[in-house]
Design a protein around this motif. Structure first.
Motif, PDB file in Angstrom:
ATOM      1  N   LEU A 158       0.767  -1.230   0.019  1.00 14.42           N
ATOM      2  CA  LEU A 158       0.002  -0.118   0.070  1.00 14.42           C
ATOM      3  C   LEU A 158       0.913   1.351  -0.017  1.00 14.42           C
ATOM      4  O   LEU A 158       0.394   2.275  -0.629  1.00 14.42           O
ATOM      5  CB  LEU A 158      -1.002  -0.033   1.297  1.00 14.42           C
ATOM      6  CG  LEU A 158      -2.228  -0.962   0.934  1.00 14.42           C
ATOM      7  CD1 LEU A 158      -2.977  -0.822   2.273  1.00 14.42           C
ATOM      8  CD2 LEU A 158      -3.080  -0.472  -0.022  1.00 14.42           C
ATOM      9  N   PHE A 159       1.921   1.231   0.982  1.00 11.51           N
ATOM     10  CA  PHE A 159       2.871   2.425   0.798  1.00 11.51           C
ATOM     11  C   PHE A 159       3.146   2.566  -0.727  1.00 11.51           C
ATOM     12  O   PHE A 159       3.357   3.835  -0.923  1.00 11.51           O
ATOM     13  CB  PHE A 159       3.902   1.956   1.987  1.00 11.51           C
ATOM     14  CG  PHE A 159       4.857   3.427   1.821  1.00 11.51           C
ATOM     15  CD1 PHE A 159       4.676   4.353   2.579  1.00 11.51           C
ATOM     16  CD2 PHE A 159       6.326   3.234   1.046  1.00 11.51           C
ATOM     17  CE1 PHE A 159       5.671   5.530   2.586  1.00 11.51           C
ATOM     18  CE2 PHE A 159       7.123   3.977   1.132  1.00 11.51           C
ATOM     19  CZ  PHE A 159       6.912   5.411   1.793  1.00 11.51           C
ATOM     20  N   PHE A 160       4.063   1.735  -1.456  1.00 12.68           N
ATOM     21  CA  PHE A 160       4.454   1.913  -2.520  1.00 12.68           C
ATOM     22  C   PHE A 160       3.491   2.418  -3.626  1.00 12.68           C
ATOM     23  O   PHE A 160       3.471   3.310  -4.262  1.00 12.68           O
ATOM     24  CB  PHE A 160       4.832   0.723  -3.053  1.00 12.68           C
ATOM     25  CG  PHE A 160       5.371   0.724  -4.449  1.00 12.68           C
ATOM     26  CD1 PHE A 160       6.752   1.426  -4.862  1.00 12.68           C
ATOM     27  CD2 PHE A 160       4.687   0.171  -5.558  1.00 12.68           C
ATOM     28  CE1 PHE A 160       6.983   1.591  -6.390  1.00 12.68           C
ATOM     29  CE2 PHE A 160       5.369   0.033  -6.711  1.00 12.68           C
ATOM     30  CZ  PHE A 160       6.343   0.844  -6.957  1.00 12.68           C
ATOM     31  N   LEU A 161       2.437   1.768  -3.544  1.00 17.25           N
ATOM     32  CA  LEU A 161       1.119   2.230  -4.739  1.00 17.25           C
ATOM     33  C   LEU A 161       0.825   3.478  -4.339  1.00 17.25           C
ATOM     34  O   LEU A 161       0.504   4.307  -5.014  1.00 17.25           O
ATOM     35  CB  LEU A 161       0.208   0.867  -4.463  1.00 17.25           C
ATOM     36  CG  LEU A 161       0.411  -0.378  -4.960  1.00 17.25           C
ATOM     37  CD1 LEU A 161      -0.484  -1.432  -4.739  1.00 17.25           C
ATOM     38  CD2 LEU A 161       1.010  -0.543  -6.398  1.00 17.25           C
ATOM     39  N   LEU A 162       0.493   3.708  -3.029  1.00 16.20           N
ATOM     40  CA  LEU A 162      -0.356   5.013  -2.798  1.00 16.20           C
ATOM     41  C   LEU A 162       0.632   6.113  -2.986  1.00 16.20           C
ATOM     42  O   LEU A 162       0.346   7.150  -3.289  1.00 16.20           O
ATOM     43  CB  LEU A 162      -0.800   4.946  -1.400  1.00 16.20           C
ATOM     44  CG  LEU A 162      -2.013   4.162  -1.073  1.00 16.20           C
ATOM     45  CD1 LEU A 162      -2.392   4.380   0.440  1.00 16.20           C
ATOM     46  CD2 LEU A 162      -3.361   4.669  -2.030  1.00 16.20           C
TER      47      LEU A 162
END
Length: 427
Positions: free
Chosen positions: A166-170
């Motif tokens: 989620l951190f990478f995608l967001l």
């Protein structure tokens, strides 16, 4: 970087600016070219490798990644890639529709457990929505984006932790959104600057035209006052001289001398006014200027109209000597026009009272005549307003005043009031 390197960047920046301007004009003429180029570029960079080598390079990469994703047949992969990439063709004309279509295909793809490099189209669609779409559409777009990326994080949880995914995608989605908003704000600022520059240019041209019109009006008033007054005096003296030549030759010669004096005075004032308009060719080409007439010249003005046959009684009240030159010129021109009209309409032999009164911050001018000396119809109509009355009102308006004119018994009265209070709120 040396100074020579910096100096050499000037032409390069100018050429890049011109090239960018040509590209913008070309894009405005044929917007489909850029949209098609974006689709082709995404296909070549992200779709073609999947079609040629598969998602993970025919078995390359850690085994846990290969197990996390579903391999699709070529037809299915091509269909999903088309659903992700083709909506980018209308990403600028209908950014919300394009983003919705890409998001729907993206959700279907990850529901099947397939991973495609063409998923970058989702971030391109979000960037286009932030740049070209309506700002109120970003709220639901962000919610849809977060839901779609949450689905991705859940699917790859076997290989990567949900938090890291989620951190990478967001972060990637936030970067696309921020880039679109930044370019949008920059374009709005540039458009505002261009609009302001255009408005300032229009205002500059308008100020120039207004200044020219004001100067023409000022010169027209001066010419009207000079020519109108002196010609009225000359005509009256010529008529009187023609009558007196047969009866009293000496009075005829005196009238001719007065006509010459009035003509020379008019010629001198005309040269002064027109000399200001003439371009100076050097020290010898500069016009010879003389002071503008003021209250001190009203006595000579009255003497001139008395010589033409109009009996004038002139009086002043208040501190008239303390008036500035602009007010004195306005008073002189109003008095000159009023006496000219009296001489023109009441004729020789008429009587007029002239009063200039200063009281505190108010100056009042009154010119009252008592009509023609013999019973006769006064020339002109009572409601006739020529350019002279308009000019008097314009001059009085410069000092916050007004002019009224109308019949008073058998004669005519002109009253003008000027406000002498300092402007701008000063006391």
């Amino acid at each position: 970087m040396t100074t020579d390197d910096l100096s050499g960047m000037g032409p390069l920046v100018a050429r890049l600016g011109r090239a960018g301007q040509r590209l913008r004009h070309a894009d405005q003429d044929r917007p489909w070219v850029l949209d098609t180029a974006v689709v082709v570029l995404v296909f070549l960079m992200f779709c073609l490798p999947d079609l040629l080598h598969g998602v993970h390079g025919d078995g390359d990469g850690p085994r846990r990644f290969r197990l996390a994703f579903t391999r699709l047949p070529t037809i299915g992969m091509l269909a999903l890639q088309a659903g992700l990439v083709l909506p980018l063709l209308w990403r600028r004309r209908a950014p919300a529709v394009a983003f919705g279509a890409v998001t729907a295909v993206f959700v279907v793809q990850w529901s099947l457990g397939a991973a495609l490099r063409a998923d970058v189209a989702l971030f391109v669609a979000l960037y286009s929505l932030a740049l070209h779409g309506r700002l109120r559409q970003l709220s639901w777009a962000c919610v849809a984006m977060a839901g779609a990326l949450g689905l991705v994080a859940a699917r790859v949880s076997a290989a990567v932790s949900v938090g890291d995914a989620l951190f990478f995608l967001l972060s990637t989605a936030t970067a696309a959104l921020a880039l679109g908003l930044m370019i949008r704000i920059r374009r709005a600022q540039l458009a505002g600057l261009r609009d302001r520059a255009a408005r300032l240019e229009i205002e500059r041209d308008q100020r120039g035209r207004l200044a020219v019109a004001a100067e023409r009006a000022r010169v027209a008033r001066e010419m009207h006052d000079i020519v109108g007054h002196n010609l009225s005096v000359i005509i009256t003296l010529a008529d009187a001289g023609a009558y007196a030549t047969a009866v009293a030759p000496e009075r005829g010669r005196e009238a001719l001398h007065l006509i010459g004096d009035s003509g020379r005075q008019a010629l001198s004032e005309l040269r002064r006014v027109l000399g200001v308009l003439r371009e100076a060719d050097g020290p010898r080409g500069e016009p010879e200027l003389s002071p503008q007439p003021g209250l001190a010249e009203i006595d000579a003005l009255c003497e001139g109209v008395r010589a033409a046959g109009l009996e004038v009684v002139y009086r002043t009240a208040g501190d008239v000597d303390a008036l500035d030159s602009g007010v004195q010129l306005t008073v002189y021109r109003i008095v000159q026009e009023a006496l000219t009209n009296t001489l023109k309409h009441a004729g020789a032999g008429a009587r007029a009272n002239l009063a200039v009164v200063v009281a505190d911050t108010r100056l009042t001018i009154t010119v009252q005549d008592f009509g023609p000396p013999a019973p006769a119809v006064r020339p002109g109509t009572a409601n006739e307003e020529g350019h002279g009355l308009v000019g008097m009102r314009e001059r009085a308006a410069l000092y916050g005043g007004h002019v009224s004119a109308g019949p008073a018994g058998p004669g005519w009265t002109v009253r003008a009031a000027l406000d002498l209070a300092p402007r701008g709120g000063a006391r």
